[in-house]
Motif scaffolding. Sequence first.
Motif, PDB file in Angstrom:
ATOM      1  N   VAL A  33      35.623 -98.497  10.727  1.00 52.26           N
ATOM      2  CA  VAL A  33      34.530 -99.113  11.473  1.00 52.26           C
ATOM      3  C   VAL A  33      35.131-100.215  12.338  1.00 52.26           C
ATOM      4  N   ASP A  34      34.941-100.089  13.640  1.00 54.86           N
ATOM      5  CA  ASP A  34      35.499-101.065  14.583  1.00 54.86           C
ATOM      6  C   ASP A  34      36.998-101.250  14.382  1.00 54.86           C
ATOM      7  N   GLY A  35      37.700-100.146  14.085  1.00 54.82           N
ATOM      8  CA  GLY A  35      39.148-100.172  13.924  1.00 54.82           C
ATOM      9  C   GLY A  35      39.637-100.678  12.580  1.00 54.82           C
ATOM     10  N   ILE A  36      38.720-100.958  11.651  1.00 49.45           N
ATOM     11  CA  ILE A  36      39.079-101.486  10.333  1.00 49.45           C
ATOM     12  C   ILE A  36      38.643-100.489   9.262  1.00 49.45           C
ATOM     13  N   GLN A  37      39.511-100.269   8.268  1.00 50.53           N
ATOM     14  CA  GLN A  37      39.157 -99.394   7.147  1.00 50.53           C
ATOM     15  C   GLN A  37      38.229-100.142   6.196  1.00 50.53           C
ATOM     16  N   VAL A  38      37.064 -99.534   5.956  1.00 44.46           N
ATOM     17  CA  VAL A  38      36.026-100.130   5.121  1.00 44.46           C
ATOM     18  C   VAL A  38      35.699 -99.122   4.029  1.00 44.46           C
ATOM     19  N   GLY A  39      35.589 -99.571   2.785  1.00 44.94           N
ATOM     20  CA  GLY A  39      35.280 -98.617   1.732  1.00 44.94           C
ATOM     21  C   GLY A  39      34.838 -99.270   0.452  1.00 44.94           C
ATOM     22  N   LEU A  40      34.366 -98.419  -0.456  1.00 45.41           N
ATOM     23  CA  LEU A  40      33.922 -98.877  -1.761  1.00 45.41           C
ATOM     24  C   LEU A  40      34.122 -97.755  -2.771  1.00 45.41           C
ATOM     25  N   ALA A  41      34.077 -98.109  -4.041  1.00 46.97           N
ATOM     26  CA  ALA A  41      34.153 -97.132  -5.123  1.00 46.97           C
ATOM     27  C   ALA A  41      32.743 -96.939  -5.666  1.00 46.97           C
ATOM     28  N   ALA A  42      32.421 -95.689  -6.017  1.00 48.08           N
ATOM     29  CA  ALA A  42      31.096 -95.396  -6.557  1.00 48.08           C
ATOM     30  C   ALA A  42      31.208 -94.414  -7.714  1.00 48.08           C
ATOM     31  N   SER A  43      30.466 -94.689  -8.777  1.00 44.45           N
ATOM     32  CA  SER A  43      30.453 -93.772  -9.918  1.00 44.45           C
ATOM     33  C   SER A  43      29.138 -92.991  -9.966  1.00 44.45           C
ATOM     34  N   SER A  44      28.383 -93.041  -8.883  1.00 42.85           N
ATOM     35  CA  SER A  44      27.077 -92.382  -8.846  1.00 42.85           C
ATOM     36  C   SER A  44      27.073 -91.143  -7.957  1.00 42.85           C
ATOM     37  N   PHE A  45      28.230 -90.585  -7.677  1.00 39.73           N
ATOM     38  CA  PHE A  45      28.355 -89.420  -6.805  1.00 39.73           C
ATOM     39  C   PHE A  45      27.790 -88.175  -7.481  1.00 39.73           C
ATOM     40  N   THR A  46      27.081 -87.363  -6.711  1.00 39.18           N
ATOM     41  CA  THR A  46      26.618 -86.077  -7.224  1.00 39.18           C
ATOM     42  C   THR A  46      26.413 -85.096  -6.080  1.00 39.18           C
ATOM     43  N   SER A  47      26.565 -83.822  -6.393  1.00 39.36           N
ATOM     44  CA  SER A  47      26.217 -82.791  -5.424  1.00 39.36           C
ATOM     45  C   SER A  47      24.697 -82.689  -5.395  1.00 39.36           C
ATOM     46  N   VAL A  48      24.146 -82.372  -4.223  1.00 37.92           N
ATOM     47  CA  VAL A  48      22.697 -82.337  -4.069  1.00 37.92           C
ATOM     48  C   VAL A  48      22.217 -80.959  -3.609  1.00 37.92           C
ATOM     49  N   SER A  49      22.863 -80.397  -2.585  1.00 41.02           N
ATOM     50  CA  SER A  49      22.353 -79.175  -1.976  1.00 41.02           C
ATOM     51  C   SER A  49      23.491 -78.370  -1.359  1.00 41.02           C
ATOM     52  N   LEU A  50      23.356 -77.043  -1.391  1.00 38.38           N
ATOM     53  CA  LEU A  50      24.312 -76.168  -0.705  1.00 38.38           C
ATOM     54  C   LEU A  50      23.856 -75.851   0.719  1.00 38.38           C
TER      55      LEU A  50
END
Length: 170
Positions: A33-50
């Motif tokens: 974002v605007d040339g800067i790496q931005v991120g976070l860790a999440a343990s709430s990931f899930t598949s939703v739809s195909l």
Amino acid sequence: MSTMTTNQDLDPVALRQAFGAFPTGVVALAAEVDGIQVGLAASSFTSVSLDPPLVSVSVAHTSKTWPDLRRARHFGVTVLADHHGTVCRQLSGPVESRFEGVEVSVSDDGAVTLDEGLVRFDCSLYREVEAGDHVIVLLQVHAVEHGAEEDAGKPLVFHRSVFGRLERSA
């Protein structure tokens, strides 16, 4: 046999402990974002739809990272491997050092993925859904990359507030 009492005052600490009894995988959600790496860790990931291909993560309203990250055109979602415990803690730490020493790839659209992830997704924001003290972020998947199953390694597992690893039985 005990019966649960409904309409009880739910203690947030007890509720967090109860939610923590369910083991989850961990992902890195990141973008440039605007040339800067931005991120976070999440343990709430899930598949939703195909159809359409959708995944989701939940982000706390108190997140200082999500307001910047959500401005990205594309997001990288990396399923973390069991050797990523330190990287996961780093992605939850001070913003300015989240990607220090972490090998990443950046797509032409700005999706940032960790090079040693088990699976890497290129996604865009599909929809945000308000959900209590979090927002459920629905992401549309545009590309996916994963290695051969025998080379993939094992996922990082978050259970009862600590990291662990998945053991396969024969």
